[in-house]
Design a protein around this motif. Sequence first.
Motif, PDB file in Angstrom:
ATOM      1  N   ILE A 115       1.115  -1.117  -0.127  1.00  0.00           N
ATOM      2  CA  ILE A 115       0.103  -0.152  -0.086  1.00  0.00           C
ATOM      3  C   ILE A 115       1.167   1.060  -0.209  1.00  0.00           C
ATOM      4  CG2 ILE A 115      -1.632   1.426   1.624  1.00  0.00           C
ATOM      5  CD1 ILE A 115      -3.124  -1.247   2.255  1.00  0.00           C
ATOM      6  N   GLY A 116       1.862   1.357   1.586  1.00  0.00           N
ATOM      7  CA  GLY A 116       2.539   2.567   0.538  1.00  0.00           C
ATOM      8  C   GLY A 116       3.403   2.612  -0.340  1.00  0.00           C
ATOM      9  N   TYR A 117       4.055   1.538  -0.885  1.00  0.00           N
ATOM     10  CA  TYR A 117       4.387   2.157  -2.348  1.00  0.00           C
ATOM     11  C   TYR A 117       3.556   2.003  -3.376  1.00  0.00           C
ATOM     12  CZ  TYR A 117       8.017   0.508  -5.732  1.00  0.00           C
ATOM     13  OH  TYR A 117       9.507   0.622  -6.851  1.00  0.00           O
ATOM     14  N   ALA A 118       2.756   2.032  -3.331  1.00  0.00           N
ATOM     15  CA  ALA A 118       2.101   1.953  -3.998  1.00  0.00           C
ATOM     16  C   ALA A 118       1.327   3.546  -4.382  1.00  0.00           C
ATOM     17  CB  ALA A 118       0.195   1.698  -4.074  1.00  0.00           C
ATOM     18  N   ILE A 119       1.225   4.196  -3.143  1.00  0.00           N
ATOM     19  CA  ILE A 119       0.868   6.164  -2.251  1.00  0.00           C
ATOM     20  C   ILE A 119       1.499   6.287  -3.876  1.00  0.00           C
ATOM     21  CG2 ILE A 119      -0.063   7.140  -1.203  1.00  0.00           C
ATOM     22  CD1 ILE A 119      -1.003   5.344   0.508  1.00  0.00           C
ATOM     23  N   PHE A 120       2.978   5.620  -3.163  1.00  0.00           N
ATOM     24  CA  PHE A 120       4.048   6.367  -3.325  1.00  0.00           C
ATOM     25  C   PHE A 120       4.266   6.895  -4.861  1.00  0.00           C
ATOM     26  CE2 PHE A 120       8.659   6.089  -5.098  1.00  0.00           C
ATOM     27  CZ  PHE A 120       9.250   7.148  -4.232  1.00  0.00           C
ATOM     28  N   ILE A 121       4.058   5.297  -5.342  1.00  0.00           N
ATOM     29  CA  ILE A 121       4.105   5.446  -7.222  1.00  0.00           C
ATOM     30  C   ILE A 121       2.895   6.263  -7.613  1.00  0.00           C
ATOM     31  CG2 ILE A 121       3.333   4.151  -9.045  1.00  0.00           C
ATOM     32  CD1 ILE A 121       6.092   3.584  -7.385  1.00  0.00           C
ATOM     33  N   PHE A 122       1.717   6.024  -7.015  1.00  0.00           N
ATOM     34  CA  PHE A 122       0.550   6.964  -7.369  1.00  0.00           C
ATOM     35  C   PHE A 122       0.897   8.229  -7.738  1.00  0.00           C
ATOM     36  CE2 PHE A 122      -3.385   9.326  -6.134  1.00  0.00           C
ATOM     37  CZ  PHE A 122      -3.936   9.872  -7.456  1.00  0.00           C
ATOM     38  N   PHE A 123       1.788   9.374  -6.227  1.00  0.00           N
ATOM     39  CA  PHE A 123       2.088  10.773  -6.140  1.00  0.00           C
ATOM     40  C   PHE A 123       3.034  11.055  -6.481  1.00  0.00           C
ATOM     41  CE2 PHE A 123      -0.473  10.511  -1.933  1.00  0.00           C
ATOM     42  CZ  PHE A 123      -1.428  11.118  -2.326  1.00  0.00           C
ATOM     43  N   SER A 124       4.058   9.969  -7.152  1.00  0.00           N
ATOM     44  CA  SER A 124       5.667  10.020  -8.165  1.00  0.00           C
ATOM     45  C   SER A 124       4.541  10.398  -9.165  1.00  0.00           C
ATOM     46  CB  SER A 124       6.291   9.237  -7.961  1.00  0.00           C
ATOM     47  OG  SER A 124       6.785   8.658  -6.257  1.00  0.00           O
ATOM     48  N   VAL A 125       3.815  10.004  -9.382  1.00  0.00           N
ATOM     49  CA  VAL A 125       3.360   9.632 -11.531  1.00  0.00           C
ATOM     50  C   VAL A 125       2.815  11.458 -11.539  1.00  0.00           C
ATOM     51  CG1 VAL A 125       2.601   8.999 -13.066  1.00  0.00           C
ATOM     52  CG2 VAL A 125       4.033   7.005 -11.650  1.00  0.00           C
ATOM     53  N   LYS A 126       1.742  11.868 -10.441  1.00  0.00           N
ATOM     54  CA  LYS A 126       0.882  12.948  -9.951  1.00  0.00           C
ATOM     55  C   LYS A 126       2.102  14.414 -10.629  1.00  0.00           C
ATOM     56  CE  LYS A 126      -3.542  11.981  -9.976  1.00  0.00           C
ATOM     57  NZ  LYS A 126      -4.238  12.262 -11.548  1.00  0.00           N
ATOM     58  N   LEU A 127       3.112  13.889  -9.536  1.00  0.00           N
ATOM     59  CA  LEU A 127       3.874  15.212  -9.613  1.00  0.00           C
ATOM     60  C   LEU A 127       5.258  15.163 -10.501  1.00  0.00           C
ATOM     61  CD1 LEU A 127       5.685  14.749  -5.425  1.00  0.00           C
ATOM     62  CD2 LEU A 127       4.315  16.938  -6.914  1.00  0.00           C
ATOM     63  N   PHE A 128       5.197  14.101 -11.265  1.00  0.00           N
ATOM     64  CA  PHE A 128       5.727  14.335 -12.491  1.00  0.00           C
ATOM     65  C   PHE A 128       5.139  14.725 -13.990  1.00  0.00           C
ATOM     66  CE2 PHE A 128       6.754  12.275 -16.422  1.00  0.00           C
ATOM     67  CZ  PHE A 128       8.013  12.784 -16.696  1.00  0.00           C
ATOM     68  N   TYR A 129       3.851  14.673 -13.842  1.00  0.00           N
ATOM     69  CA  TYR A 129       3.200  15.134 -14.987  1.00  0.00           C
ATOM     70  C   TYR A 129       2.731  16.308 -14.641  1.00  0.00           C
ATOM     71  CZ  TYR A 129       2.617  11.338 -17.555  1.00  0.00           C
ATOM     72  OH  TYR A 129       2.930   9.955 -18.021  1.00  0.00           O
ATOM     73  N   PHE A 130       2.745  16.921 -13.267  1.00  0.00           N
ATOM     74  CA  PHE A 130       2.608  18.120 -12.493  1.00  0.00           C
ATOM     75  C   PHE A 130       3.684  19.588 -13.362  1.00  0.00           C
ATOM     76  CE2 PHE A 130       3.075  21.800  -9.323  1.00  0.00           C
ATOM     77  CZ  PHE A 130       1.759  22.620  -9.260  1.00  0.00           C
ATOM     78  N   PHE A 131       4.823  18.600 -12.864  1.00  0.00           N
ATOM     79  CA  PHE A 131       6.475  19.252 -13.062  1.00  0.00           C
ATOM     80  C   PHE A 131       6.417  19.858 -14.645  1.00  0.00           C
ATOM     81  CE2 PHE A 131       6.876  19.260  -8.208  1.00  0.00           C
ATOM     82  CZ  PHE A 131       7.291  20.361  -7.799  1.00  0.00           C
ATOM     83  N   LYS A 132       6.155  18.733 -15.257  1.00  0.00           N
ATOM     84  CA  LYS A 132       6.425  18.680 -16.937  1.00  0.00           C
ATOM     85  C   LYS A 132       5.313  19.429 -17.784  1.00  0.00           C
ATOM     86  CE  LYS A 132       5.767  15.262 -20.895  1.00  0.00           C
ATOM     87  NZ  LYS A 132       6.028  13.822 -20.373  1.00  0.00           N
ATOM     88  N   LYS A 133       4.203  19.768 -17.057  1.00  0.00           N
ATOM     89  CA  LYS A 133       3.368  20.920 -17.506  1.00  0.00           C
ATOM     90  C   LYS A 133       3.626  22.444 -17.659  1.00  0.00           C
ATOM     91  CE  LYS A 133      -0.593  19.052 -17.244  1.00  0.00           C
ATOM     92  NZ  LYS A 133      -2.028  18.678 -16.270  1.00  0.00           N
TER      93      LYS A 133
END
Length: 133
Positions: A115-133
């Motif tokens: 669960i912790g690793y899945a949450i980490f991946i979820f927010f990492s991908v969200k942050l990646f696309y946030f900073f990519k814009k």
Amino acid sequence: MEFIDFYRSYWFPFLNLSAIFLITGGLLVLSKRKWPTHHSLSASILTFIFVVFFLSIEFYTIDLYFVKKLESFDLDGNGVFSADERTEQQKKYFNIVMYDAGRFLAPFFIAFLSIGYAIFIFFSVKLFYFFKK
């Protein structure tokens, strides 16, 4: 090198983490191609399923190995170790099987870690696309 020595060495966790990180990268690419609109959610769900599956197989395989190794010392097959069946190797594997709380707590450890690793991946991908814009 016997398996128990490899299991207790520093290489075993390194190989586990390497496999998890490599396959997580593959799952990120797969989820981007299959579900581009829900990339972060699909990546975290796929990662959760993979980590639960991978760690469950690993824990139960190791547990099965130690139990089978302990049972190999029971010469008459009655499930009780008589005086002539007790050796230093038998005592070593008996202590590993009986006094290892990690295998008992493995399902809880797997659940929290996944669960912790899945949450980490979820927010990492969200942050990646946030900073990519």
